[in-house]
Design a protein around this motif. Structure first.
Motif, mmCIF file in Angstrom:
data_model
loop_
_atom_site.group_PDB
_atom_site.id
_atom_site.type_symbol
_atom_site.label_atom_id
_atom_site.label_comp_id
_atom_site.label_asym_id
_atom_site.label_seq_id
_atom_site.Cartn_x
_atom_site.Cartn_y
_atom_site.Cartn_z
ATOM 1 N N LEU A 28 0.830 -1.200 0.000
ATOM 2 C CA LEU A 28 0.000 0.000 0.000
ATOM 3 C C LEU A 28 0.867 1.254 0.000
ATOM 4 O O LEU A 28 0.651 2.178 -0.792
ATOM 5 N N LEU A 29 1.858 1.296 0.877
ATOM 6 C CA LEU A 29 2.721 2.472 0.968
ATOM 7 C C LEU A 29 3.548 2.658 -0.301
ATOM 8 O O LEU A 29 3.769 3.793 -0.755
ATOM 9 N N ALA A 30 3.996 1.548 -0.883
ATOM 10 C CA ALA A 30 4.768 1.639 -2.121
ATOM 11 C C ALA A 30 3.920 2.231 -3.238
ATOM 12 O O ALA A 30 4.411 3.029 -4.058
ATOM 13 N N ALA A 31 2.635 1.856 -3.288
ATOM 14 C CA ALA A 31 1.751 2.378 -4.330
ATOM 15 C C ALA A 31 1.447 3.855 -4.129
ATOM 16 O O ALA A 31 1.128 4.560 -5.088
ATOM 17 N N LEU A 32 1.550 4.321 -2.886
ATOM 18 C CA LEU A 32 1.301 5.735 -2.594
ATOM 19 C C LEU A 32 2.532 6.612 -2.811
ATOM 20 O O LEU A 32 2.432 7.843 -2.776
ATOM 21 N N ALA A 33 3.661 5.983 -3.040
ATOM 22 C CA ALA A 33 4.926 6.722 -3.039
ATOM 23 C C ALA A 33 5.151 7.560 -4.292
ATOM 24 O O ALA A 33 6.021 8.425 -4.298
ATOM 25 N N ALA A 34 4.397 7.325 -5.367
ATOM 26 C CA ALA A 34 4.607 8.066 -6.611
ATOM 27 C C ALA A 34 3.262 8.398 -7.248
ATOM 28 O O ALA A 34 2.259 7.739 -6.962
ATOM 29 N N PRO A 35 3.208 9.426 -8.092
ATOM 30 C CA PRO A 35 1.962 9.692 -8.828
ATOM 31 C C PRO A 35 1.552 8.433 -9.596
ATOM 32 O O PRO A 35 2.374 7.859 -10.306
ATOM 33 N N ALA A 36 0.305 8.024 -9.407
ATOM 34 C CA ALA A 36 -0.041 6.707 -9.942
ATOM 35 C C ALA A 36 -1.487 6.669 -10.390
ATOM 36 O O ALA A 36 -2.383 6.419 -9.589
ATOM 37 N N ASN A 37 -1.727 6.944 -11.660
ATOM 38 C CA ASN A 37 -3.042 6.741 -12.260
ATOM 39 C C ASN A 37 -2.871 5.697 -13.352
ATOM 40 O O ASN A 37 -2.226 5.957 -14.371
ATOM 41 N N PRO A 38 -3.421 4.514 -13.144
ATOM 42 C CA PRO A 38 -3.194 3.431 -14.117
ATOM 43 C C PRO A 38 -3.691 3.722 -15.528
ATOM 44 O O PRO A 38 -3.346 3.003 -16.460
ATOM 45 N N SER A 39 -4.498 4.772 -15.693
ATOM 46 C CA SER A 39 -5.002 5.094 -17.027
ATOM 47 C C SER A 39 -4.069 6.027 -17.793
ATOM 48 O O SER A 39 -4.276 6.256 -18.990
ATOM 49 N N SER A 40 -3.072 6.573 -17.105
ATOM 50 C CA SER A 40 -2.138 7.481 -17.776
ATOM 51 C C SER A 40 -1.179 6.685 -18.652
ATOM 52 O O SER A 40 -0.790 5.565 -18.316
ATOM 53 N N VAL A 41 -0.769 7.295 -19.778
ATOM 54 C CA VAL A 41 0.063 6.558 -20.729
ATOM 55 C C VAL A 41 1.552 6.799 -20.519
ATOM 56 O O VAL A 41 2.384 6.120 -21.131
#
Length: 381
Positions: A28-41
């Motif tokens: 969870l913390l790793a996923a929060l560590a960077a800008p992360a929108n899975p729809s971005s290319v």
């Protein structure tokens, strides 16, 4: 100030929510560590997509399904509602046959659907008789949806889903299986169960609250409850809860690893707790005690003592458990699960649920038993 182990609270309410597993917290913390929108290319988006798809593979492996059939949701409630909507609006279901022991996230939308509805009670052992479901199916006309959970959240009783699915399919009915409580405690296999829809929730197995999944058979693609973007292959609009999804995947992997050994460990702890309580109070009923149960769950009554009194007394003793009854606006009502098993209201109001999990220890069991036995002793004086 240092606190001894004896002064730390004991948490035995895993069926309500499990503590976040360390590996899930890390994910969870790793996923929060960077800008992360899975729809971005761009690169950040592609990295986020990789996290989401890896978690999808983990959840699919837990359910025994293909990853492409896993749709992430906000939890088990949304997954159950989505499955019901799919069955009614897309599959053309015109009537519902629902086990009376289902969670409210199935019962309430089923009752609100406006379709003919049969609620099938369970037997005294907590098990829904497949013959009763067949009778309900044969007693009506038109395409039907059968809703039968894999394991009950209050008693732990494991239901005959594979048999019911076989019988329902022979009559042209679809089957929704709420596997929220079973996931990570007993093996799951979508193909073996045969059901059309399977629902999961991350926080029941040590993931983060706010994430769940609907798993469909290969030939079903749900239309979204919410309209918006094309996330989740167009099946659920809205930017993905990437941190929750990542934690879900990590928790699914952890729960699946060594599942048999962990189930045996928890069954041993549960049986030790049950033995201590029934030895101190032979009249205490163990609900669904003669049925196949989840290895972590004990539902037991203390004759003459309301469940809410037990919950409060154990809480004061530093032990967290749940009652078999729910409070709404200050009104205590008997457990609908236990009344569906034929128990009188008083017995249903006296039921307490102990549920163990990945961090539970023998010391937790001993402290919980001591607190319950002390209350039982005071109640008969």
């Amino acid at each position: 100030m240092f606190k001894s182990a004896e002064s730390l609270p004991v948490y035995l309410d895993y069926n309500a929510t499990a503590p976040l597993r360390p590996v899930a917290r890390e994910a969870l913390l790793a996923a929060l560590a960077a800008p992360a929108n899975p729809s971005s290319v761009h690169g950040f988006g592609r990295a986020a997509r990789k996290i989401a798809e890896s978690a999808r593979e983990s959840v699919a492996a837990l359910a025994g399904a293909a990853p492409k059939r896993v749709v992430f949701t906000s939890g088990g409630t949304e997954a159950n509602n989505l499955a019901l909507r799919l069955a009614i609006r897309q599959a053309g279901v015109t009537r519902l046959v629902v086990a009376a022991i289902e969670h409210d996230s199935v019962l309430r939308p089923a009752r609100a659907a406006g379709l003919p509805l049969v609620e099938v009670p369970a037997g005294p052992d907590g098990i829904v008789d497949p013959a009763a479901i067949v009778a309900a199916l044969d007693g009506g006309e038109g395409p039907a949806l059968v809703c039968l959970m894999l394991a009950n959240n209050e008693t732990g009783a494991v239901q005959p889903v594979a048999e019911v699915t076989r019988l329902a399919h022979a009559r042209g009915a679809l089957v929704l299986c709420d596997a929220v409580q079973a996931a990570g405690k007993i093996p799951l296999d979508l193909a073996a169960l045969g059901c059309d829809f399977l629902t999961l929730s991350a926080h029941k197995l040590g993931g983060a609250a706010g994430t769940g999944a609907l798993v469909c058979r290969d030939d079903w693609t749900p239309a979204p409850l919410l309209l918006g973007g094309g996330q989740e292959l167009g099946q659920r609009a809205g930017t993905e809860n990437l941190s929750g999804i990542a934690a879900f995947g990590a928790a699914a992997d952890a729960a699946r690893a060594g599942l048999a050994a962990e189930a045996a460990r928890l069954a041993g702890l549960r049986n030790r707790l049950q033995g201590l309580l029934t030895a101190a109070c032979p009249a205490a009923p163990v609900h669904a005690g003669h049925a196949e149960r989840l290895p972590n769950t004990l539902c037991i009554g203390m004759p003459g003592v309301p469940a809410e009194t037990q919950v409060m007394a154990l809480d004061l003793a530093g032990v967290a458990v749940s009652a078999g009854s729910a409070c709404s606006s200050g009104k205590v009502t008997p457990s609908h699960v236990l009344t569906a098993m034929g128990l009188p209201d008083q017995a249903a109001r006296e039921a307490l649920r102990f549920s163990l999990g990945w961090a539970s220890t023998a010391a937790d069991v001993e402290r919980a038993a001591a607190a319950w036995i002390a209350l039982q002793g005071r109640s008969i004086k």
